[in-house]
Design a protein around this motif. Structure first.
Motif, mmCIF file in Angstrom:
data_model
loop_
_atom_site.group_PDB
_atom_site.id
_atom_site.type_symbol
_atom_site.label_atom_id
_atom_site.label_comp_id
_atom_site.label_asym_id
_atom_site.label_seq_id
_atom_site.Cartn_x
_atom_site.Cartn_y
_atom_site.Cartn_z
ATOM 1 N N PRO A 28 -33.616 60.317 55.600
ATOM 2 C CA PRO A 28 -34.953 61.519 55.796
ATOM 3 C C PRO A 28 -33.973 62.729 55.414
ATOM 4 O O PRO A 28 -32.934 63.059 55.656
ATOM 5 C CB PRO A 28 -35.201 61.684 57.387
ATOM 6 N N MET A 33 -36.054 65.275 61.553
ATOM 7 C CA MET A 33 -36.824 64.274 61.490
ATOM 8 C C MET A 33 -36.136 63.033 62.104
ATOM 9 O O MET A 33 -36.770 61.955 62.467
ATOM 10 C CB MET A 33 -37.177 63.976 60.017
ATOM 11 N N ARG A 34 -34.978 63.005 62.176
ATOM 12 C CA ARG A 34 -34.131 61.590 62.547
ATOM 13 C C ARG A 34 -34.084 61.509 63.960
ATOM 14 O O ARG A 34 -33.902 60.635 64.594
ATOM 15 C CB ARG A 34 -32.775 62.015 62.218
ATOM 16 N N GLU A 36 -37.065 61.842 66.495
ATOM 17 C CA GLU A 36 -38.139 60.773 66.920
ATOM 18 C C GLU A 36 -39.184 60.774 65.837
ATOM 19 O O GLU A 36 -39.462 61.350 64.973
ATOM 20 C CB GLU A 36 -38.694 61.525 68.185
ATOM 21 N N VAL A 37 -39.736 59.361 66.023
ATOM 22 C CA VAL A 37 -40.849 59.124 65.133
ATOM 23 C C VAL A 37 -41.712 58.416 65.857
ATOM 24 O O VAL A 37 -41.545 57.424 66.849
ATOM 25 C CB VAL A 37 -40.325 58.394 63.883
ATOM 26 N N PHE A 38 -42.992 58.522 65.614
ATOM 27 C CA PHE A 38 -44.110 57.798 66.412
ATOM 28 C C PHE A 38 -44.900 56.770 65.341
ATOM 29 O O PHE A 38 -45.210 57.324 64.334
ATOM 30 C CB PHE A 38 -45.106 58.586 67.086
ATOM 31 N N ALA A 39 -45.220 55.548 65.648
ATOM 32 C CA ALA A 39 -45.992 54.916 64.935
ATOM 33 C C ALA A 39 -47.433 54.252 65.909
ATOM 34 O O ALA A 39 -47.083 54.408 67.120
ATOM 35 C CB ALA A 39 -45.523 53.416 64.431
ATOM 36 N N LYS A 58 -39.512 48.758 64.905
ATOM 37 C CA LYS A 58 -38.370 49.665 65.632
ATOM 38 C C LYS A 58 -37.158 49.382 64.574
ATOM 39 O O LYS A 58 -36.263 50.434 64.400
ATOM 40 C CB LYS A 58 -38.182 49.121 66.833
ATOM 41 N N PHE A 61 -37.592 51.304 61.290
ATOM 42 C CA PHE A 61 -37.338 52.982 61.515
ATOM 43 C C PHE A 61 -35.982 53.293 62.021
ATOM 44 O O PHE A 61 -35.371 54.313 61.525
ATOM 45 C CB PHE A 61 -38.484 53.536 62.695
ATOM 46 N N CYS A 64 -33.789 53.528 58.776
ATOM 47 C CA CYS A 64 -34.110 54.637 58.154
ATOM 48 C C CYS A 64 -33.455 56.019 58.509
ATOM 49 O O CYS A 64 -33.488 56.741 58.064
ATOM 50 C CB CYS A 64 -35.513 54.814 57.874
ATOM 51 N N PHE A 66 -33.850 56.895 61.890
ATOM 52 C CA PHE A 66 -34.468 57.670 63.074
ATOM 53 C C PHE A 66 -33.644 57.109 64.470
ATOM 54 O O PHE A 66 -33.503 56.046 64.498
ATOM 55 C CB PHE A 66 -35.811 57.248 63.262
ATOM 56 N N CYS A 69 -37.672 55.635 68.147
ATOM 57 C CA CYS A 69 -39.050 55.166 67.783
ATOM 58 C C CYS A 69 -39.823 54.665 68.942
ATOM 59 O O CYS A 69 -39.483 54.127 69.573
ATOM 60 C CB CYS A 69 -38.809 54.002 66.973
#
Length: 108
Positions: A28, A33-34, A36-39, A58, A61, A64, A66, A69
């Motif tokens: 990223p 940005m690394r 947390e990510v939410f889906a 998971k 992510f 990539c 993160f 996740c």
């Protein structure tokens, strides 16, 4: 003899630059940005391979870059088996579908 040395050094630098560029494309752009990510997943029928889908998301992510996740799974008529799979999968949270209906990206 020095011609071969400089040619080898130049070739090595070019290979190193291309490899660095390729590795940076996978990461990223922002370090923030690394974190947390939410889906958000919304199921409308029972899923036979829900556990595989959750673990694969998971892993993708994480691959990539993160570090965390979290997957929000909309509880819209989920079967008891799907609820159990979500409960035992780390980082997956069951959310009532009425909560997700107020989110601004909903197009339905």
């Amino acid at each position: 003899m020095w011609t071969y040395f400089w040619a080898g050094l130049l070739a090595g630098l070019i290979i190193w630059a291309v490899a660095e560029a390729a590795l940076r494309l996978r990461k990223p752009v922002s370090k923030g940005m690394r974190e947390e990510v939410f889906a958000v997943l919304e199921l409308t029928k029972p899923a036979e391979d829900l556990e595989y889908v959750l673990r694969r998301m998971k892993a993708d992510f994480s691959g990539c870059g993160f570090t965390g996740c979290r997957i929000l799974l909309a509880d819209r008529e989920l079967s008891e088996n799907d609820r159990q799979v979500a409960a035992r999968t780390e980082g997956v949270y069951l959310v009532p579908s009425r909560v997700l209906e107020i989110l601004p990206w909903r197009t339905e």
